[in-house]
Motif scaffolding. Structure first.
Motif, PDB file in Angstrom:
ATOM      1  N   GLN A  49       0.608  -0.358   3.523  1.00 35.26           N
ATOM      2  CA  GLN A  49       2.064  -0.320   3.410  1.00 35.26           C
ATOM      3  C   GLN A  49       2.726  -0.950   4.644  1.00 35.26           C
ATOM      4  N   GLU A  50       2.194  -0.641   5.813  1.00 38.36           N
ATOM      5  CA  GLU A  50       2.726  -1.207   7.056  1.00 38.36           C
ATOM      6  C   GLU A  50       2.590  -2.726   7.067  1.00 38.36           C
ATOM      7  N   LEU A  51       1.452  -3.214   6.610  1.00 37.32           N
ATOM      8  CA  LEU A  51       1.234  -4.660   6.586  1.00 37.32           C
ATOM      9  C   LEU A  51       2.163  -5.350   5.589  1.00 37.32           C
ATOM     10  N   VAL A  52       2.388  -4.756   4.435  1.00 36.79           N
ATOM     11  CA  VAL A  52       3.331  -5.330   3.458  1.00 36.79           C
ATOM     12  C   VAL A  52       4.709  -5.446   4.102  1.00 36.79           C
ATOM     13  N   GLN A  53       5.177  -4.390   4.766  1.00 39.34           N
ATOM     14  CA  GLN A  53       6.495  -4.405   5.399  1.00 39.34           C
ATOM     15  C   GLN A  53       6.567  -5.441   6.521  1.00 39.34           C
ATOM     16  N   SER A  54       5.530  -5.513   7.341  1.00 41.81           N
ATOM     17  CA  SER A  54       5.518  -6.459   8.468  1.00 41.81           C
ATOM     18  C   SER A  54       5.553  -7.905   8.000  1.00 41.81           C
ATOM     19  N   THR A  55       4.766  -8.211   6.984  1.00 35.07           N
ATOM     20  CA  THR A  55       4.727  -9.602   6.513  1.00 35.07           C
ATOM     21  C   THR A  55       6.004  -9.973   5.759  1.00 35.07           C
ATOM     22  N   GLU A  56       6.624  -9.009   5.082  1.00 33.02           N
ATOM     23  CA  GLU A  56       7.908  -9.302   4.425  1.00 33.02           C
ATOM     24  C   GLU A  56       8.961  -9.667   5.458  1.00 33.02           C
ATOM     25  N   LYS A  57       8.929  -9.015   6.631  1.00 31.66           N
ATOM     26  CA  LYS A  57       9.872  -9.360   7.702  1.00 31.66           C
ATOM     27  C   LYS A  57       9.639 -10.783   8.203  1.00 31.66           C
ATOM     28  N   LEU A  58       8.413 -11.278   8.044  1.00 28.71           N
ATOM     29  CA  LEU A  58       8.082 -12.655   8.440  1.00 28.71           C
ATOM     30  C   LEU A  58       8.386 -13.645   7.318  1.00 28.71           C
ATOM     31  N   GLY A  59       8.869 -13.135   6.182  1.00 36.35           N
ATOM     32  CA  GLY A  59       9.161 -13.998   5.043  1.00 36.35           C
ATOM     33  C   GLY A  59       7.924 -14.342   4.223  1.00 36.35           C
ATOM     34  N   LEU A  60       6.876 -13.539   4.363  1.00 34.47           N
ATOM     35  CA  LEU A  60       5.623 -13.783   3.655  1.00 34.47           C
ATOM     36  C   LEU A  60       5.323 -12.635   2.705  1.00 34.47           C
ATOM     37  N   ILE A 104      -1.277  -9.894 -10.864  1.00 39.41           N
ATOM     38  CA  ILE A 104      -0.323  -8.880 -11.296  1.00 39.41           C
ATOM     39  C   ILE A 104       0.686  -8.611 -10.189  1.00 39.41           C
ATOM     40  N   PRO A 105       1.842  -8.067 -10.518  1.00 37.51           N
ATOM     41  CA  PRO A 105       2.931  -7.984  -9.536  1.00 37.51           C
ATOM     42  C   PRO A 105       2.884  -6.804  -8.564  1.00 37.51           C
ATOM     43  N   PHE A 106       1.750  -6.203  -8.366  1.00 39.59           N
ATOM     44  CA  PHE A 106       1.652  -5.097  -7.423  1.00 39.59           C
ATOM     45  C   PHE A 106       1.181  -5.610  -6.073  1.00 39.59           C
ATOM     46  N   LYS A 107       1.728  -5.086  -4.994  1.00 43.02           N
ATOM     47  CA  LYS A 107       1.361  -5.542  -3.659  1.00 43.02           C
ATOM     48  C   LYS A 107       0.140  -4.825  -3.112  1.00 43.02           C
ATOM     49  N   ILE A 108      -0.058  -3.569  -3.520  1.00 42.36           N
ATOM     50  CA  ILE A 108      -1.201  -2.792  -3.049  1.00 42.36           C
ATOM     51  C   ILE A 108      -1.931  -2.234  -4.262  1.00 42.36           C
ATOM     52  N   LEU A 109      -3.189  -2.566  -4.394  1.00 50.94           N
ATOM     53  CA  LEU A 109      -4.021  -2.025  -5.465  1.00 50.94           C
ATOM     54  C   LEU A 109      -4.991  -1.023  -4.852  1.00 50.94           C
ATOM     55  N   ILE A 110      -5.132   0.120  -5.487  1.00 50.97           N
ATOM     56  CA  ILE A 110      -6.066   1.130  -4.992  1.00 50.97           C
ATOM     57  C   ILE A 110      -7.046   1.489  -6.097  1.00 50.97           C
ATOM     58  N   ASP A 111      -8.269   1.810  -5.703  1.00 52.10           N
ATOM     59  CA  ASP A 111      -9.257   2.206  -6.710  1.00 52.10           C
ATOM     60  C   ASP A 111      -9.221   3.717  -6.913  1.00 52.10           C
ATOM     61  N   HIS A 112     -10.002   4.178  -7.863  1.00 49.41           N
ATOM     62  CA  HIS A 112     -10.004   5.597  -8.232  1.00 49.41           C
ATOM     63  C   HIS A 112     -10.426   6.506  -7.081  1.00 49.41           C
ATOM     64  N   THR A 113     -11.280   6.027  -6.195  1.00 50.48           N
ATOM     65  CA  THR A 113     -11.744   6.848  -5.074  1.00 50.48           C
ATOM     66  C   THR A 113     -10.600   7.140  -4.115  1.00 50.48           C
ATOM     67  N   ILE A 114      -9.846   6.124  -3.763  1.00 48.06           N
ATOM     68  CA  ILE A 114      -8.694   6.310  -2.875  1.00 48.06           C
ATOM     69  C   ILE A 114      -7.646   7.169  -3.570  1.00 48.06           C
ATOM     70  N   TYR A 115      -7.384   6.878  -4.832  1.00 45.54           N
ATOM     71  CA  TYR A 115      -6.379   7.629  -5.593  1.00 45.54           C
ATOM     72  C   TYR A 115      -6.668   9.128  -5.578  1.00 45.54           C
ATOM     73  N   SER A 116      -7.930   9.479  -5.739  1.00 40.94           N
ATOM     74  CA  SER A 116      -8.295  10.893  -5.806  1.00 40.94           C
ATOM     75  C   SER A 116      -8.174  11.601  -4.454  1.00 40.94           C
ATOM     76  N   GLN A 117      -8.040  10.842  -3.359  1.00 38.90           N
ATOM     77  CA  GLN A 117      -8.007  11.439  -2.025  1.00 38.90           C
ATOM     78  C   GLN A 117      -6.625  11.482  -1.386  1.00 38.90           C
ATOM     79  N   ILE A 118      -5.637  10.886  -2.031  1.00 38.80           N
ATOM     80  CA  ILE A 118      -4.299  10.883  -1.427  1.00 38.80           C
ATOM     81  C   ILE A 118      -3.300  11.522  -2.373  1.00 38.80           C
ATOM     82  N   ASN A 119      -2.175  11.904  -1.802  1.00 43.92           N
ATOM     83  CA  ASN A 119      -1.057  12.408  -2.597  1.00 43.92           C
ATOM     84  C   ASN A 119      -0.253  11.191  -3.010  1.00 43.92           C
ATOM     85  N   ILE A 120      -0.512  10.692  -4.191  1.00 46.65           N
ATOM     86  CA  ILE A 120       0.067   9.416  -4.630  1.00 46.65           C
ATOM     87  C   ILE A 120       1.592   9.439  -4.647  1.00 46.65           C
TER      88      ILE A 120
END
Length: 135
Positions: A49-60, A104-120
């Motif tokens: 998430q931090e990287l998406v925000q940082s690169t958007e500020k750079l216009g990327l 596809i239009p998603f910026k961050i893709l997560i697999d089932h393992t990560i999904y099961s370990q975080i509060n989505i």
């Protein structure tokens, strides 16, 4: 290009991850390798998430994949050339997700393992969870 490398390194390090050297436009980052933490999956997503925000500020725009699972890590190679690396089923899953991220239009893709370990609901506002299986 150097600003993207700096933003990537900062996002990974500020969330206590480790990374391999850049290979073209890709970097592979790891969590829970040297310092075991119960919140490693959340830290991976936070870095993305931090990287998406940082690169958007750079216009990327970047597309990122977060995968999870067990693996082997450490200095590997020959007696004359060794590098820190991780061998894990996460790596090919991450490559699959990275290729899908271009389609596809998603910026961050997560697999089932990560999904099961975080509060989505609090960690991701927009994510696609893919039930990829090994094998």
């Amino acid at each position: 290009h150097s600003a993207v490398i700096q933003a990537t390194s900062q996002a990974i390090q500020s969330n206590q991850g480790l990374s391999t050297p850049f290979a073209g436009d890709k970097v592979l980052a790891y969590w829970n390798v040297r310092n075991l933490r119960s919140d490693h999956a959340s830290r991976c997503v936070a870095a993305a998430q931090e990287l998406v925000q940082s690169t958007e500020k750079l216009g990327l725009s970047v597309r990122l994949a977060c995968t999870g699972g067990l693996g082997s890590f450490g200095p590997m190679g020959t007696t004359t050339q060794r590098a820190f690396t991780v061998i894990s089923p996460c790596v090919p899953r991450g490559l699959v997700l990275q290729k899908l991220a271009k389609l596809i239009p998603f910026k961050i893709l997560i697999d089932h393992t990560i999904y099961s370990q975080i509060n989505i609901s609090t960690q991701c506002r927009m994510a696609l969870v893919l039930p990829l299986v090994d094998g």
